[in-house]
Design a protein around this motif. Structure first.
Motif, mmCIF file in Angstrom:
data_model
loop_
_atom_site.group_PDB
_atom_site.id
_atom_site.type_symbol
_atom_site.label_atom_id
_atom_site.label_comp_id
_atom_site.label_asym_id
_atom_site.label_seq_id
_atom_site.Cartn_x
_atom_site.Cartn_y
_atom_site.Cartn_z
ATOM 1 N N GLU A 29 38.283 53.353 -4.338
ATOM 2 C CA GLU A 29 37.765 54.173 -5.272
ATOM 3 C C GLU A 29 36.066 54.414 -5.183
ATOM 4 O O GLU A 29 35.480 53.405 -4.818
ATOM 5 C CB GLU A 29 37.678 53.251 -6.721
ATOM 6 C CG GLU A 29 38.605 53.801 -7.709
ATOM 7 C CD GLU A 29 38.744 52.950 -8.852
ATOM 8 O OE1 GLU A 29 37.853 53.053 -9.878
ATOM 9 O OE2 GLU A 29 39.422 52.085 -8.878
ATOM 10 N N VAL A 30 35.824 55.536 -5.508
ATOM 11 C CA VAL A 30 34.312 55.844 -5.459
ATOM 12 C C VAL A 30 33.472 55.228 -6.506
ATOM 13 O O VAL A 30 33.881 55.344 -7.752
ATOM 14 C CB VAL A 30 33.980 57.548 -5.574
ATOM 15 C CG1 VAL A 30 32.458 57.770 -5.661
ATOM 16 C CG2 VAL A 30 34.631 58.208 -4.364
ATOM 17 N N ILE A 31 32.489 54.327 -6.129
ATOM 18 C CA ILE A 31 31.762 53.614 -7.289
ATOM 19 C C ILE A 31 30.263 54.017 -7.255
ATOM 20 O O ILE A 31 29.611 53.814 -8.178
ATOM 21 C CB ILE A 31 31.817 52.023 -6.963
ATOM 22 C CG1 ILE A 31 31.288 51.805 -5.584
ATOM 23 C CG2 ILE A 31 33.120 51.590 -6.979
ATOM 24 C CD1 ILE A 31 31.115 50.171 -5.556
ATOM 25 N N ALA A 32 29.869 54.963 -6.417
ATOM 26 C CA ALA A 32 28.607 55.233 -6.301
ATOM 27 C C ALA A 32 28.106 56.285 -5.430
ATOM 28 O O ALA A 32 28.913 56.648 -4.513
ATOM 29 C CB ALA A 32 27.550 54.160 -5.937
ATOM 30 N N THR A 33 26.922 57.053 -5.467
ATOM 31 C CA THR A 33 26.769 58.219 -4.524
ATOM 32 C C THR A 33 25.386 57.509 -3.951
ATOM 33 O O THR A 33 24.481 56.708 -4.372
ATOM 34 C CB THR A 33 26.279 59.070 -5.407
ATOM 35 O OG1 THR A 33 27.491 59.686 -5.993
ATOM 36 C CG2 THR A 33 25.762 60.522 -4.307
ATOM 37 N N GLU A 34 25.319 57.524 -2.371
ATOM 38 C CA GLU A 34 24.460 56.925 -1.685
ATOM 39 C C GLU A 34 23.362 58.170 -1.171
ATOM 40 O O GLU A 34 23.930 58.884 -0.535
ATOM 41 C CB GLU A 34 25.096 56.217 -0.534
ATOM 42 C CG GLU A 34 24.137 55.692 0.393
ATOM 43 C CD GLU A 34 24.838 55.101 1.673
ATOM 44 O OE1 GLU A 34 24.724 53.772 1.872
ATOM 45 O OE2 GLU A 34 25.715 55.636 1.978
ATOM 46 N N LEU A 35 22.206 58.009 -1.157
ATOM 47 C CA LEU A 35 21.225 58.839 -0.491
ATOM 48 C C LEU A 35 20.637 57.925 0.755
ATOM 49 O O LEU A 35 20.256 56.685 0.637
ATOM 50 C CB LEU A 35 20.003 58.976 -1.385
ATOM 51 C CG LEU A 35 20.581 59.716 -2.883
ATOM 52 C CD1 LEU A 35 19.186 59.738 -3.855
ATOM 53 C CD2 LEU A 35 21.082 60.930 -2.566
ATOM 54 N N ARG A 36 20.707 58.667 1.847
ATOM 55 C CA ARG A 36 20.243 58.022 3.118
ATOM 56 C C ARG A 36 19.085 58.856 3.666
ATOM 57 O O ARG A 36 19.337 59.966 4.020
ATOM 58 C CB ARG A 36 21.404 57.803 4.136
ATOM 59 C CG ARG A 36 22.096 56.853 3.729
ATOM 60 C CD ARG A 36 23.543 56.394 4.931
ATOM 61 N NE ARG A 36 24.049 57.681 5.050
ATOM 62 C CZ ARG A 36 25.291 57.941 4.755
ATOM 63 N NH1 ARG A 36 25.689 57.095 3.833
ATOM 64 N NH2 ARG A 36 25.861 59.098 4.993
ATOM 65 N N ARG A 54 22.149 55.141 -12.749
ATOM 66 C CA ARG A 54 21.266 54.518 -12.784
ATOM 67 C C ARG A 54 20.972 54.558 -11.170
ATOM 68 O O ARG A 54 21.930 54.758 -10.364
ATOM 69 C CB ARG A 54 21.334 53.052 -12.695
ATOM 70 C CG ARG A 54 21.367 52.398 -13.890
ATOM 71 C CD ARG A 54 21.571 50.829 -14.250
ATOM 72 N NE ARG A 54 22.826 50.566 -13.708
ATOM 73 C CZ ARG A 54 23.134 49.276 -13.126
ATOM 74 N NH1 ARG A 54 21.925 48.478 -13.408
ATOM 75 N NH2 ARG A 54 24.043 48.719 -12.491
ATOM 76 N N LEU A 55 19.579 54.564 -10.552
ATOM 77 C CA LEU A 55 19.342 54.716 -9.131
ATOM 78 C C LEU A 55 18.840 53.254 -8.899
ATOM 79 O O LEU A 55 17.864 52.952 -9.583
ATOM 80 C CB LEU A 55 18.027 55.744 -9.087
ATOM 81 C CG LEU A 55 17.621 55.796 -7.609
ATOM 82 C CD1 LEU A 55 18.518 56.505 -6.730
ATOM 83 C CD2 LEU A 55 16.235 56.749 -7.580
ATOM 84 N N ILE A 56 19.529 52.730 -7.854
ATOM 85 C CA ILE A 56 19.458 51.491 -7.511
ATOM 86 C C ILE A 56 18.870 51.442 -6.050
ATOM 87 O O ILE A 56 19.613 52.016 -5.029
ATOM 88 C CB ILE A 56 20.534 50.559 -7.694
ATOM 89 C CG1 ILE A 56 20.855 50.589 -9.303
ATOM 90 C CG2 ILE A 56 20.400 49.178 -7.082
ATOM 91 C CD1 ILE A 56 22.387 49.798 -9.618
ATOM 92 N N ASP A 57 17.983 50.456 -5.825
ATOM 93 C CA ASP A 57 17.472 50.360 -4.297
ATOM 94 C C ASP A 57 17.959 49.006 -3.907
ATOM 95 O O ASP A 57 17.423 47.884 -4.589
ATOM 96 C CB ASP A 57 15.986 50.300 -4.093
ATOM 97 C CG ASP A 57 15.512 50.323 -2.893
ATOM 98 O OD1 ASP A 57 16.180 49.253 -1.859
ATOM 99 O OD2 ASP A 57 14.345 50.627 -2.363
ATOM 100 N N PRO A 58 19.072 48.793 -3.109
ATOM 101 C CA PRO A 58 19.602 47.656 -2.958
ATOM 102 C C PRO A 58 18.459 46.443 -1.838
ATOM 103 O O PRO A 58 18.866 45.266 -2.087
ATOM 104 C CB PRO A 58 20.770 47.875 -1.874
ATOM 105 C CG PRO A 58 20.670 49.386 -1.337
ATOM 106 C CD PRO A 58 19.565 49.957 -2.509
#
Length: 151
Positions: free
Chosen positions: A37-44, A71-75
């Motif tokens: 399941e898609v849980i987030a969109t990732e920016l690289r 929300r935008l999250i930085d891991p």
């Protein structure tokens, strides 16, 4: 999220990867899946010694997240971000890029991080040379004393 990204000109490459062209460069847009399941969109953002692209990506990503009510999250920082956090993210990004360049040998990460080798002999070699020289002088002294005593 996909509709908002399309409005901002995100392009799909033939390999399925999506590219978001910003003023400072290209950001890869991917999906994060968990159990299919898609849980987030990732920016690289590619590693480099320049922080303009990562700052712009944080600012644009925060705007996008607000519009999507997400929300935008930085891991790496372990927290949600706003556009005002671009400086903190850029600092962490630069530390990561330097580490990748210097310690992991990722030359495209921070090409400028490879310093020229130090001038002169290394300290360890100087110590070994001094010990060897001292040992040789001690040998000559003992040989000379034994010769005088024996002769």
């Amino acid at each position: 999220m996909d509709a908002l990204l399309s409005e901002r000109g995100v392009l799909a490459r033939p390999d399925g990867q999506r590219i978001w062209r910003l003023k400072s460069g290209d950001v890869e847009v991917g999906l994060v899946r968990e159990n299919g399941e898609v849980i987030a969109t990732e920016l690289r953002v590619p590693l480099s010694d320049k922080t303009e692209l990562v700052r712009e990506a944080v600012e644009e990503g925060a705007t996008l997240a607000t519009a999507a009510e997400a929300r935008l999250i930085d891991p790496q920082l372990g927290r949600s971000l706003t556009a005002n956090d671009s400086g903190a993210v850029a600092d962490q990004f630069l530390r990561t890029a330097r580490y990748a360049g210097e310690m992991m040998g990722v030359s495209e990460a921070v090409a400028a991080s490879y310093a020229a080798p130090p001038e002169g002999m290394p300290v360890g070699f100087k110590v070994l040379l001094a010990l060897a020289g001292g040992g040789f002088l001690l040998y000559l002294l003992v040989s000379s004393l034994l010769e005088k005593l024996g002769g």
